[in-house]
Design an enzyme around this catalytic site. Structure first.
Site, PDB file in Angstrom:
ATOM      1  N   ALA A 281       0.823  -1.202   0.000  1.00 58.42           N
ATOM      2  CA  ALA A 281       0.000   0.000   0.000  1.00 58.42           C
ATOM      3  C   ALA A 281       0.858   1.254   0.000  1.00 58.42           C
ATOM      4  CB  ALA A 281      -0.906  -0.002   1.220  1.00 58.42           C
ATOM      5  N   ILE A 283       3.781   1.806  -1.191  1.00 55.93           N
ATOM      6  CA  ILE A 283       4.628   2.133  -2.348  1.00 55.93           C
ATOM      7  C   ILE A 283       3.755   2.383  -3.572  1.00 55.93           C
ATOM      8  CG2 ILE A 283       6.355   1.187  -3.903  1.00 55.93           C
ATOM      9  CD1 ILE A 283       7.274  -0.295  -1.256  1.00 55.93           C
ATOM     10  N   ASP A 327       9.751  32.221 -35.945  1.00 54.68           N
ATOM     11  CA  ASP A 327       9.876  32.813 -37.273  1.00 54.68           C
ATOM     12  C   ASP A 327       8.625  33.625 -37.538  1.00 54.68           C
ATOM     13  OD1 ASP A 327      12.197  31.523 -37.745  1.00 54.68           O
ATOM     14  OD2 ASP A 327      11.309  29.878 -38.895  1.00 54.68           O
ATOM     15  N   ASP A 635      13.015  26.087 -39.890  1.00 62.44           N
ATOM     16  CA  ASP A 635      12.600  25.185 -40.968  1.00 62.44           C
ATOM     17  C   ASP A 635      13.756  24.726 -41.854  1.00 62.44           C
ATOM     18  OD1 ASP A 635      12.970  27.649 -42.120  1.00 62.44           O
ATOM     19  OD2 ASP A 635      10.865  27.967 -42.608  1.00 62.44           O
ATOM     20  N   ASP A 639      18.968  26.055 -39.728  1.00 60.58           N
ATOM     21  CA  ASP A 639      18.313  26.319 -38.447  1.00 60.58           C
ATOM     22  C   ASP A 639      18.577  25.198 -37.444  1.00 60.58           C
ATOM     23  OD1 ASP A 639      17.164  28.682 -39.265  1.00 60.58           O
ATOM     24  OD2 ASP A 639      15.318  27.737 -39.983  1.00 60.58           O
ATOM     25  N   ASN A 701      -2.031   6.556   0.074  1.00 56.73           N
ATOM     26  CA  ASN A 701      -1.083   5.640   0.706  1.00 56.73           C
ATOM     27  C   ASN A 701      -0.758   6.057   2.127  1.00 56.73           C
ATOM     28  OD1 ASN A 701      -1.113   4.438  -1.743  1.00 56.73           O
ATOM     29  ND2 ASN A 701       0.993   4.876  -2.293  1.00 56.73           N
ATOM     30  N   ASP A 733      -7.837   2.519  -6.211  1.00 58.89           N
ATOM     31  CA  ASP A 733      -7.063   3.721  -6.537  1.00 58.89           C
ATOM     32  C   ASP A 733      -6.810   3.905  -8.026  1.00 58.89           C
ATOM     33  OD1 ASP A 733      -6.989   4.139  -3.922  1.00 58.89           O
ATOM     34  OD2 ASP A 733      -4.844   3.800  -3.630  1.00 58.89           O
TER      35      ASP A 733
HETATM   36  P1  ATP Z   1      11.245  34.025 -41.496  1.00 55.12           P
HETATM   37  O1  ATP Z   1      12.626  33.804 -40.991  1.00 55.12           O
HETATM   38  O2  ATP Z   1      10.363  34.759 -40.587  1.00 55.12           O
HETATM   39  O3  ATP Z   1      10.596  32.835 -42.075  1.00 55.12           O
HETATM   40  P2  ATP Z   1      11.690  35.098 -44.089  1.00 55.12           P
HETATM   41  O4  ATP Z   1      10.979  34.008 -44.758  1.00 55.12           O
HETATM   42  O5  ATP Z   1      11.384  36.477 -44.538  1.00 55.12           O
HETATM   43  O6  ATP Z   1      11.466  35.166 -42.595  1.00 55.12           O
HETATM   44  P3  ATP Z   1      14.016  34.349 -45.428  1.00 55.12           P
HETATM   45  O7  ATP Z   1      13.288  33.285 -46.112  1.00 55.12           O
HETATM   46  O8  ATP Z   1      15.384  34.114 -44.918  1.00 55.12           O
HETATM   47  O9  ATP Z   1      13.241  34.858 -44.204  1.00 55.12           O
HETATM   48  O10 ATP Z   1      14.013  35.582 -46.404  1.00 55.12           O
HETATM   49  C1  ATP Z   1      14.804  36.718 -46.177  1.00 55.12           C
HETATM   50  C2  ATP Z   1      14.611  37.713 -47.298  1.00 55.12           C
HETATM   51  O11 ATP Z   1      15.061  37.132 -48.515  1.00 55.12           O
HETATM   52  C3  ATP Z   1      13.165  38.087 -47.538  1.00 55.12           C
HETATM   53  O12 ATP Z   1      12.803  39.216 -46.808  1.00 55.12           O
HETATM   54  C4  ATP Z   1      13.138  38.381 -49.019  1.00 55.12           C
HETATM   55  O13 ATP Z   1      13.489  39.731 -49.268  1.00 55.12           O
HETATM   56  C5  ATP Z   1      14.232  37.496 -49.569  1.00 55.12           C
HETATM   57  N1  ATP Z   1      13.666  36.276 -50.167  1.00 55.12           N
HETATM   58  C6  ATP Z   1      12.802  35.426 -49.601  1.00 55.12           C
HETATM   59  N2  ATP Z   1      12.528  34.415 -50.428  1.00 55.12           N
HETATM   60  C7  ATP Z   1      13.221  34.617 -51.545  1.00 55.12           C
HETATM   61  C8  ATP Z   1      13.380  33.904 -52.776  1.00 55.12           C
HETATM   62  N3  ATP Z   1      12.736  32.780 -53.009  1.00 55.12           N
HETATM   63  N4  ATP Z   1      14.191  34.431 -53.707  1.00 55.12           N
HETATM   64  C9  ATP Z   1      14.850  35.567 -53.468  1.00 55.12           C
HETATM   65  N5  ATP Z   1      14.752  36.261 -52.353  1.00 55.12           N
HETATM   66  C10 ATP Z   1      13.957  35.827 -51.384  1.00 55.12           C
END
Ligand code: ATP
Length: 897
Positions: A281, A283, A327, A635, A639, A701, A733
């Site tokens: 009981a 434990i 983000d 993502d 990162d 207990n 219990d």
């Molecule tokens: P978070 O980090 O909040 O997701 P984010 O998506 O704006 O922000 P990044 O994807 O690193 O961050 O984009 C940084 C910048 O790069 C953007 O503000 C935009 O000006 C430019 N960018 C985003 N996507 C492209 C792309 N496919 N081609 C060229 N430039 C881009």
């Protein structure tokens, strides 16, 4: 088979597939049937029988079995059978609990299994990597884990890190040509192959699957993969330690009870059984199992809210989170972008239309215009479509983007003006691509027109693109980028950004005939700045409330984004993240600081903009050294280190790469910030529920031991028969404790600060609550016993039955008390119907034991007369009223003070 020696057409033929249409579903099914799933074999899991038998390994169960044996040998067969039955019931309960927990953890594993893009029936689809067969055509990009062995047929700047296989951590650049060599080519040198389990660090590619499951390079070295060890959480570890302490204490107390009992003249056999029952009981052997069940059920509730827990300990850490670093794009915003403004050479145009709807009109100063009449506008739009990998897909009720939403927006803007990608594909050929990455913040392509002229088209963050431009297109002329032009462009960027627009600039550079460009650095220099497209990315409607709830719960939300500082600031203000006086920091400033410097200001910063992924790690470290428990989202491939270093690494389910997901402990299926809030709330709730049943079980207990101890010390007869103690402890219990694990959160769950991660099991008064309640239950039970025993000392069995009923009822009332940190009167008992049913069934079980004649001799019970129920109920409710009363008076005196 030396796949690397073959040309892609030969591979196509050998594995009987078609690069133009992929395999058919029928073919896939057949190959799966013939060759099995694409899985590495795992060590077998224990069978149900083994799992059941494992329930009896427990120390206390062994003690009980020994007791059964002793009873049997002494000819006390009823006792022996009863104990045996209780042990079995308990074993079954444990078995089912564990099975359920294991099943839900298994389901979790399947949910977080990697997915791949595969071409079947002429269409790209996403399927679990397990479904791949030889002959499938798959595509992948940076951050993906390769799902099978493949022969590459198409690559774009593809680099793969193969350390899982070769030990070499420098990524290998891949190509598609056959490799012919007299000797065998080692895995590391098979540059036209990609292998299961390796990781794409850059670029993208397409390939034909040539090996799956154990028939891959990985399968050959992996042998049998051990099933991942089920991880145990810090609380479970602490409970294990606590269990050891409780065993010692319980054994000492039991010994005292037994010795005093024998001295007082009780029979040795009777005291032996009483001792064994008491030890059992005392434990809380059911505790670890119930904790596991509570965790796994909580994890299932999280799945319903779109949060997938990849590491069990994270469930507990979630409840301690004091900072969420999130983000912006896609997590706080909808990631559904629409270009609304275009700027070039001092002129601004606007575009109508919402979402990805391809109908929209262009305006200059509110007058409709035809885009092809404006050369720079036309260039801005066409280049936005050329330097672009996105495509649009029509679903039944919507248009969705296949690819990056930012690129989707540029594509839609182009289509609105009549420059679709199909239209441009007739006039331009893309000869090379330098993919976007969030550290460079740019993407470039090398384009050849019909006359053979080549030029670089770059798009990217405007301030970054400005930095690599040397001229600008102004009034249709190429002008040197003077300080004056630069300031004008900067003003334009800020103007767009201050309206919360996400900005992308476009630039270009003509190339000499046959000029070779080998690196992105070479491509992205000396550009001509053409203009900027500004797009809205509306905040997710639920985020503002989620940020506010986190704030009330003592959790700070920080926005970390690659986007422009001014855009970030505008959105952070809209969402209530940036308070008046809150600091905003950009990547440049961050680069110049070391972790100590950042530490000094980190508590005041709410927005980090234009950051690169490596900055995230710095931010996590600075926050952690200020004592924060940090949740960090991400993502991309880059990162991963920050996700890993944070206390709760969170990856995006939709946009996240495999690498980010593997580094994380939580995956958001909907990429939504509000889901983080929901997960934290659930994390807190799970912990509180665990506290609730620890409180319930341990107080029960303590009550059981004390009633026996007091009786022995007062030289009274045994107030409970051993078998009754066992019954209460193992049967009564269990169910209510389980139901407490499913309890809803108390209203104030998100109204107080996070729990300290080092907080002990008995913190916040729990220890006192357990002891005081256990003490009162013990006294109340003993009192009920004494009243009836003194009334009729010849009928000890009846008095014992009264004590039994009082003990059970006192616990079943207490279980409702445990739902609240305050008192029973603060919560509606019918909110948790599981608990109501658990309590009803426990009461029924008790009534059966008391009133069902065949069981009466087994449990040494007698039918309780109706009037005595008043005594039983009164005594069992007493502790609740006494404690609620004392709480009230202490509140009143507090209020007076
Ligand atoms: P978070 O980090 O909040 O997701 P984010 O998506 O704006 O922000 P990044 O994807 O690193 O961050 O984009 C940084 C910048 O790069 C953007 O503000 C935009 O000006 C430019 N960018 C985003 N996507 C492209 C792309 N496919 N081609 C060229 N430039 C881009």
């Amino acid at each position: 088979m030396k796949w690397y020696e073959l040309r892609s057409e030969e591979v196509e033929k050998k594995v009987n597939t078609s690069l133009s249409s992929g395999l058919s579903d029928h073919e896939v099914k057949q190959r799966q049937k013939q060759f099995g799933y694409n899985e590495l074999k795992e060590a077998e899991r224990p069978s149900a029988l083994l799992l059941f038998l494992a329930q009896f390994k427990d120390f206390m169960v062994l003690v009980l079995l020994a007791a059964t044996l002793v009873s049997g040998l002494l000819g006390e067969y009823i006792d022996a059978i009863a104990i045996m039955a209780i042990v079995l019931i308990n074993g079954f309960l444990g078995f089912f609990q564990e099975r359920k927990a294991e099943k839900s953890l298994q389901a979790l594993k399947e949910l977080s299994a990697p997915q791949v893009n595969v071409f079947r029936n002429n269409e790209w689809v996403r399927t679990p990597s397990k479904e791949l067969v030889v002959g499938d055509i798959i595509k992948f990009t940076s951050g993906d884990r390769i799902g099978a062995d493949i022969r590459l047929v198409n690559v774009k700047s593809l680099e793969i890190e193969e350390s899982a296989l070769t030990g070499e951590s420098v990524p290998v650049t891949k190509q598609v040509d056959p490799i012919r060599d007299e000797d065998d080519v080692s895995l590391g040198d098979q540059e036209n192959m990609a292998f299961m389990g390796t990781m794409v660090t850059r670029g993208s590619g397409v390939g034909i699957v040539v090996g799956t499951g154990m028939d891959t390079a990985m399968g050959q070295i992996a042998e049998l993969l051990q099933t991942a060890q089920t991880m145990i959480t810090p609380l479970q570890r602490r409970l294990e330690q606590l269990g050891k302490i409780l065993i010692t204490v319980a054994l000492i107390l039991t010994l005292i009870v037994v010795v005093v009992g024998v001295i007082n003249g009780h029979e040795v056999y009777e005291m032996f059984l009483a001792g064994v029952s008491l030890a059992v009981a005392a434990i809380p052997e059911g505790l670890p199992a119930i904790v596991t069940v509570a965790l796994s059920l909580g994890v299932q509730r999280m799945i319903k809210k779109n949060a997938i827990v990849r590491r069990l300990p994270a469930v507990e850490t979630l409840g301690c989170a004091s900072v969420i670093c999130s983000d912006k794009t896609g997590t706080m915003t909808q990631n559904k972008m629409t270009v609304t403004h275009l700027w070039s050479g001092g002129k601004t145009w606007t575009v109508s239309g919402t979402g990805y709807d391809v109908n929209g009109k262009f305006f200059a100063e509110e007058k409709e215009i035809i885009p092809s009449d404006h050369k720079t506008l036309q260039q801005l739009l066409t280049f936005g479509v050329l330097c672009n990998n996105a495509s649009l897909k029509r679903t039944d009720d919507d248009i969705i983007v296949d690819g990056d939403p930012t690129e989707g927006a540029l594509l839609v803007a182009g289509i609105k003006a009549g420059f679709s990608n199909e239209f441009l594909a007739n006039q331009f050929e893309i000869v090379e691509e330098f993919p976007f990455d969030s550290a460079r913040k740019m993407m470039s392509v090398i384009v050849k027109d019909r006359s053979g002229n080549q030029f670089v088209v770059t798009k990217g963050a405007p301030d970054v693109l400005l930095g690599v431009s040397k001229s600008v297109l102004w009034d249709h002329k190429q002008q040197t980028l003077s300080r004056d032009y630069e300031n004008k462009i900067k003003d334009a960027i800020e103007g767009l950004a201050s309206n919360a627009l996400r900005t992308i600039a476009v630039g270009f550079k003509p190339l000499r005939p046959n000029q070779q460009i080998v690196s992105e650095r070479e491509a992205e220099s000396d550009l001509t700045f053409i203009g900027i497209q500004g797009m809205i990315d509306p905040p997710r409607p639920e985020v503002r409330a989620a940020v506010k709830e986190c704030k009330d719960a003592g959790i700070k939300t920080i926005m970390i984004t690659g986007d422009h500082l001014v855009t970030a600031k505008a959105i952070a203000t809209q969402l209530g993240i940036l308070p008046a006086g809150g600091k905003v920091l950009d990547g440049n400033a961050l680069s110049k600081m070391d972790v100590e410097e950042l530490e000094n200001i980190v508590d005041d910063v709410y927005v980090y903009a234009r950051v690169s992924p490596e900055h995230k790690l710095k931010i996590v470290k600075a926050l952690q050294s200020r004592g924060h428990i940090v949740a960090m989202t991400g993502d991309g491939v880059n990162d991963a280190p920050a996700i890993k270093a944070s206390d709760i690494g969170i990856a995006m389910g939709i946009t996240g790469t495999d690498v980010a997901k593997e580094a994380s402990s939580l995956v958001l299926l909907d990429d939504n910030f509000a889901t983080i809030r929901a997960a934290i709330k659930e994390g807190r709730n799970i912990y509180e529920n665990i506290r609730k049943f620890i409180r319930y079980l341990l107080a029960s207990n303590v009550g059981e031991i004390l009633v026996m101890l007091f009786a022995m010390l007062m030289a009274l007869p045994l107030p409970l028969v051993p078998i009754q103690i066992l019954w209460v402890n193992l049967v009564t219990d269990g169910l209510p404790a389980m139901a407490l694990g499913l309890d809803q959160p108390e209203g104030n769950l998100m109204k107080h600060g996070p729990r300290h991660p080092k907080e002990g099991v008995f913190a916040r008064g729990l220890g006192w609550k357990i002891i005081s309640r256990g003490f009162l239950i013990g006294i109340a039970t003993l009192a009920a016993f004494m009243v009836v025993y003194h009334r009729d000392p010849n009928n000890l069995g009846y008095a014992q039955t009264i004590a039994f009923a009082t003990l059970v009822m006192a616990q079943l009332i207490h279980v409702f008390d445990c739902r609240s940190e305050r008192s029973i009167f603060h919560r509606n008992p019918f909110q948790n119907m599981y608990l109501v049913w658990a309590v009803i069934s426990s009461i029924l079980l008790m009534l059966i034991v008391i009133y069902y004649p065949p069981l009466q001799p087994v449990f040494k019970t007698y039918a309780i007369e109706p009037r005595d129920w008043l005594l039983v109920i009164g005594m069992s409710a007493l502790p609740t009223f006494l404690l609620a009363g004392s709480l009230l008076t202490s509140k009143k005196s507090e209020a007076r003070a």
